[in-house]
Design a protein around this motif. Structure first.
Motif, PDB file in Angstrom:
ATOM      1  N   GLY A 157       0.820  -1.206   0.000  1.00 30.27           N
ATOM      2  CA  GLY A 157       0.000   0.000   0.000  1.00 30.27           C
ATOM      3  C   GLY A 157       0.854   1.256   0.000  1.00 30.27           C
ATOM      4  N   PRO A 158       0.192   2.425   0.049  1.00 34.18           N
ATOM      5  CA  PRO A 158       0.944   3.689   0.026  1.00 34.18           C
ATOM      6  C   PRO A 158       1.898   3.784   1.221  1.00 34.18           C
ATOM      7  N   TYR A 159       3.071   4.380   0.963  1.00 36.79           N
ATOM      8  CA  TYR A 159       4.032   4.568   2.056  1.00 36.79           C
ATOM      9  C   TYR A 159       3.624   5.784   2.872  1.00 36.79           C
ATOM     10  N   ASN A 160       3.757   5.664   4.182  1.00 35.69           N
ATOM     11  CA  ASN A 160       3.490   6.797   5.068  1.00 35.69           C
ATOM     12  C   ASN A 160       4.492   7.901   4.765  1.00 35.69           C
ATOM     13  N   GLU A 161       4.016   9.162   4.812  1.00 35.30           N
ATOM     14  CA  GLU A 161       4.916  10.262   4.436  1.00 35.30           C
ATOM     15  C   GLU A 161       6.070  10.430   5.408  1.00 35.30           C
ATOM     16  N   LYS A 162       5.982   9.815   6.596  1.00 40.20           N
ATOM     17  CA  LYS A 162       7.101   9.984   7.524  1.00 40.20           C
ATOM     18  C   LYS A 162       8.278   9.047   7.212  1.00 40.20           C
ATOM     19  N   ILE A 163       8.089   8.138   6.271  1.00 35.51           N
ATOM     20  CA  ILE A 163       9.222   7.271   5.905  1.00 35.51           C
ATOM     21  C   ILE A 163      10.208   8.071   5.055  1.00 35.51           C
ATOM     22  N   PRO A 164      11.496   8.124   5.454  1.00 32.06           N
ATOM     23  CA  PRO A 164      12.480   8.891   4.684  1.00 32.06           C
ATOM     24  C   PRO A 164      12.612   8.362   3.248  1.00 32.06           C
TER      25      PRO A 164
END
Lengths: 359, 361, 309
Positions: free
Chosen positions: A294-301
């Motif tokens: 699924g979509p990656y969380n925006e907090k993942i660098p």
């Protein structure tokens, strides 16, 4: 002889019983009736939900050519045998059973209804009119392991398991191997709930893991409760299992493994309509789009996303295998040699955990 | 306007048999109304749950399969209940009976012979009896309430089952799945009506009910049980030991629950799995009451409960009635039945002036 | 075990123990009056789903708790009318009540699955509630403090008040209580209603503090554990408190031990799961050996009382 005629009577009886039910839409071309037997309810936000989404995708894609029936809360055991027979008697020509424990009964009923096609999810035996289908969730877990290994600050990861069966064990191994590849210092604590359903215990297990310094975990349970606890406690996060669970944990869900059964259901129904359905055993994964990240969380660098994508693309193009050697187990024995892999056949016999797993 | 209850001289035989029928009929009427009001196809639900399984001959075999274990367990329980021994842990005795039969099957799985099945059945009965012997011993020796101990032991048996099927008894060729081997042909109940799924368990259930009926109504044993239940003190003067009756009641209840367990695992299941506990032990308590603790009544009650289970699934596939609705129908039926019980022992009288009523009291 | 870990364990333990404590307190009062209500699991499920629905729609968890208590009391009244008004068998009626509660909650809850809920957190100021050490005292949902208050209240009521004396008399000897002019049936109605309200509040612990969501069968058997707990606590509120935390500890320590690695594997996890029930049976035997009248089961437990006799 007497047995044969009895069978026939039964079948005619079945057709007669089904007649009033078909009454509504008796066009020249009868739509294909497809049955789905679920162990839980479609709104569990997990396993059953995924199958129901697949069913809807099939209805959307094939339109008037199919109708579907869902039977929910079917216990594994003789109760399921009755449901499969009932669906077959009502004229369903393609029936999906979406739990391992339905198998014995599907095999029995399949013998009685040779013209009905059966498909057994996560099954391990086939028959002329019974196929099995499964998804390589463990491929997705390699992507999760990469993210977890790179993002953890405490070097303590965890995996919440349901019941110690090979599929769960290999999910743990895939997660652990990928995590250790990017961060050799991580350990992976495993807690089994000993049940497929006990949200309160699952929540407590999550709390116990967080209390011991775990900051990222993966789960093999069907619901979002452990992610909700992660959100509440403010740890780095966890992963959705079976479906996108960001509604429950917008900050804590790093990404999710989504089961996409739709294409398989569309294909199987189309094959039955075309008369081309044959006994088979399919086990697709990321490549075929049955397992989706699924979509990656925006907090993942960005660099972590890049590494995760590299693993995902590698598995898709075949350049990377989640179980490529050398693999050591957690007792220090080499289980897979350099240049070797655990293939699909050997998969089910694995009874050990990879290095770094504390189970 | 006020009503009051007046004790009958003797329990009404008419009400004894009329109230269960009335409860079922009233459930159908009320159920149709309530479910229509909350937006479901109420009439359709009643038709599919209560009538389809009866009308459609294809469903009769399902009724037989579902009713058999309920009848066997409920007959055993009813004997205890008549003696005021409240074994509510038949589920546990059923599980242990199934496990005992499984133990024999796994130990002999490479053997063949007609004697395998009888041996398994004996083991199943013995297992159920042994598991019921614990609360019997505790009640007789320590006066520990059997309602509580039998319930506790049920939880324990579930854990025992999980331990065995995931551990020592796991199928060595089963890809690590939590289940035992499939039993071999000589360890599996034969089908008695060709072309159907009706196995030997069904005639055994009917036989059990018939034997129990003869014993309870015609023999000294039945008389003793009933006397102990109705008047323990009188029973003691009559020379019947209360302890002996407790032992008997629990062993019979446990043994029959164990029998149902082994018939289920050697029949419809064909191997032991974690989903073996199907609440038959608890549902049978309801069956026992619905059948008025009478073995023949229990046969009818077992079939009625089986109809709601089978019909509930039909309603799900045909009119899309949600599964939990079936539970509401069952609960409503039980509530009405239990409410109707009072009419057996009492009659409803209209009370006109209060003073007169006082005088009567 | 580090202090931080110990604090974490305590907080998880409190969470696991609170619902079974609340439900068991209610059942204790009902049983003390001579009524055995096996429908606790069903009443808890009704409480859980109603609490979720009301809290979700109003955003006010207090309203959710009150609604859960009222709803479960209403369900308990079905039981009361049947067993007390019509002297139906308590075992069968209790089982029917659980079937009803399971079915009702699943049907009613269909509209609420897949929806998240905010946890009902501590009412203390943040610097106390989230303080690394003081949170062990101040970091809990109000339901936790309520459960302690109710232990004290039930103890006081049963031991120190005239009402409690009457309630116990009704449970020990309904006939003499009746002949002394007390309304046996009336007292039992009150006790069953209290049991229902407490089971409802216990049910509301699930969506509000443990698992902030609704799924079918959310309580996963905790109502049955509460029934065992009443017996384990020998029908005394203070022992019940100890028992609830002991049961809670058995349920949670396994998770901590497993996550800690190694030690817990000496015995299979199924043994730990069965332990509370085996311990309860042992307690029953010990009670009977002691032959002490105030620790044994109420003499009239489960027996119907017919006032017209």
């Amino acid at each position: 002889m007497s047995m044969l005629s009895r069978r026939n009577i039964l079948k005619i009886g079945g057709a007669a019983a089904a007649l009033p039910l078909l009454g509504r839409g008796a066009y020249a071309q009868e739509p294909l009736k497809v049955g789905f037997v679920l162990i839980g309810t479609p709104d569990d936000n997990g396993w059953n939900h995924g199958h129901d989404m697949g069913r809807q995708a099939m209805e959307d894609a094939l339109g008037d050519k199919v109708t579907s029936t869902v039977v929910t809360n079917v216990a594994e055991g003789p109760d399921s045998e009755r449901v499969f027979r009932e669906l077959a008697q009502q004229g369903h020509k393609l029936i999906f059973g979406t739990s391992f424990g339905f198998g014995d009964y599907m095999l029995k009923v399949a013998k009685e209804f040779p013209d009905v096609k059966f498909e057994w999810a996560t099954g391990n035996a086939t028959a002329p009119n019974l196929s099995t289908y499964n998804a390589k969730f463990h491929e997705g877990r390699a992507v999760l392991g990469t993210i977890a290994g790179m993002m953890t600050e405490t070097n303590k990861l965890a995996y919440i398991g349901s019941i110690p069966i090979p599929e769960v064990r290999m999910g743990i191994n895939s997660f652990a191997i990928a995590a250790r590849k990017v961060n050799p210092d991580v350990s992976i604590k495993v807690v089994y709930i000993d049940s497929w359903f006990d949200p309160a215990k699952e929540a407590d297990a999550t709390r116990a893991l967080i209390d011991q310094g775990v900051d990222i975990f993966a789960s093999h349970m069907d619901g979002p409760v452990s992610l909700q606890i992660a959100e509440e406690r403010g740890i780095i996060g966890g992963f959705g299992q079976g479906a996108d669970m960001s509604a429950f944990a917008p900050k804590a869900q790093l990404t999710s493994i989504i089961d996409v059964w739709g294409p398989h259901y569309i294909e199987a129904a189309q094959q039955v309509l075309d008369g081309t359905w044959v006994e088979s055993s399919t086990w697709p994964g990321l490549k075929e789009g049955e397992v989706v990240i699924g979509p990656y969380n925006e907090k993942i660098p960005a660099d972590v996303v890049a590494a995760a994508e590299k693993v995902r693309m590698g598995i898709i193009d075949g350049s990377l295998h989640p179980f490529a050697g050398p693999i050591m187990d957690n007792a220090g024995t080499e289980r897979v040699a350099e240049g070797d892999i655990i293939d699909d056949g050997e998969f089910w016999a694995v009874d050990w955990y990879a290095a770094g797993v504390e189970a | 306007m006020q009503f009051r209850l007046e004790k009958r001289q003797e329990p009404s035989r008419f009400m004894l048999y009329a109230t269960p029928v009335a409860a079922v009929v009233l459930t159908m009427v009320l159920g149709a109304i309530i479910f229509s009001l909350i937006g479901f196809d109420g009439l359709g639900a009643v038709r599919e749950i209560f009538l389809t399984p009866l009308i459609n001959p294809l469903k009769w075999q399902d009724l037989a399969v579902k009713a058999s274990p309920l009848i066997i367990i409920a007959v055993g329980l009813s004997i205890g209940y008549r003696a005021n021994v409240w074994n509510i842990g038949a589920e546990g005795q059923y599980i242990v009976g199934g496990l005992a039969g499984t133990g024999v099957a796994l130990a002999t799985w490479e053997m063949t012979g007609w004697w395998l099945l009888p041996l398994m059945i004996i083991a199943g009965i013995a297992g159920g009896m042994a598991y019921a012997a614990v609360p019997a011993l505790l009640r007789v020796k320590f006066k520990v309430n059997e309602i509580l101990t039998t319930l506790m032991l049920t939880y324990v048996s579930v854990q025992l089952l999980n331990y065995l099927v995931l551990g020592p008894w796991i199928n060595p060729t089963g890809y690590g799945q939590a289940q035992t081997r499939l039993f071999n042909a000589d360890q599996t109940l034969p089908y008695i009506i060709p072309g159907t799924i009706v196995q030997l368990g069904t005639p055994i259930a009917l036989l059990v009910a018939l034997v129990a009926w003869v014993l309870m109504s015609k023999s000294m044993f039945g008389f003793q049980i009933r006397v102990v239940g109705l008047a323990p003190h009188a029973a003691r003067y009559g020379g019947f030991s209360e302890g002996k009756t407790i032992w008997l009641a629990l062993l019979v209840g446990g043994g029959l629950a164990g029998l149902a367990g082994v018939l289920e695992v050697a029949g419809p299941f064909g191997r032991m799995v974690p989903s073996f506990p199907t609440n038959y032990g608890f549902t049978a308590i309801i069956v026992a009451f619905l059948g008025r603790l009478n073995p023949l009544g229990i046969v009818v009650a077992g079939i009625v409960l089986a109809i709601t289970f089978v019909g509930g699934q039909v309603a799900q596939t045909t009119i899309g009635l949600p599964f939990p609705a079936v539970g509401l129908f069952q609960a409503m039926m039980l509530f009405l039945l239990l409410a109707g019980d009072i009419l057996v022992r009492y009659r409803l009288r209209r009370v006109v002036p209060l003073a007169v009523a006082e005088d009567v009291a | 075990m580090s202090p931080d870990l110990l604090i974490g364990l305590i907080i998880t333990l409190v969470g696991a123990s609170t619902p079974i404590l609340l439900a068991a307190l209610g059942e204790l009062v009902a049983e003390k009056s001579g009524v055995l209500n096996l429908g606790v699991e069903g009443m808890m499920l009704v409480g859980a789903v109603i609490c979720f629905a009301v809290t979700y729609n109003t955003g006010n968890p207090w309203l959710g708790i009150v609604a859960a208590a009222l709803a479960s009391t209403a369900v308990a009244m079905i039981f009361a009318v049947l067993t007390l008004g019509l002297s139906a068998n308590q075992v069968a009626t209790g089982l029917a009540l659980t079937i009803f509660g399971t079915g009702f909650s699943a049907l009613f809850g269909r509209a609420y699955t897949g929806k998240p809920l905010a946890l009902f957190k501590s009412i203390f100021p943040d610097w106390l509630a989230t303080h690394p050490v003081l949170k062990v005292l101040f970091g809990y949902s109000p339901l936790v403090y309520f459960s302690f208050a109710m232990v004290a209240l039930v103890w006081w009521f049963l031991a120190k008040t005239r009402g409690g004396l009457i309630l116990r008399a009704v449970g020990e000897s309904d006939i003499s209580a009746h002949s002394m002019g007390y309304s046996v049936i009336g007292v039992r109605y009150g006790a069953v209603a209290f049991g229902g309200a407490m089971a409802g509040i216990a049910g509301s612990c699930f969506p509000l503090m443990l698992t902030p969501q609704w799924v079918e069968g959310l309580t996963a058997g905790r109502g049955w554990i509460a029934l065992a707990l009443v017996v384990f606590g020998a029908w005394r509120p203070i022992r019940l408190l100890g028992g609830a935390y002991l049961f809670g500890l058995v349920m949670t320590i396994e998770l901590y031990a497993k996550a800690g690695g190694g030690v817990a594997h000496v015995l299979p996890s199924q043994f730990w799961a069965a332990l509370p029930y085996l311990a309860t049976i042992l307690v029953l035997v010990l009670i009977s050996l002691r032959q002490s009248s105030n620790t044994s089961a109420p003499a009239c437990l489960g027996k119907p009382f017919l006032p017209t006799n």
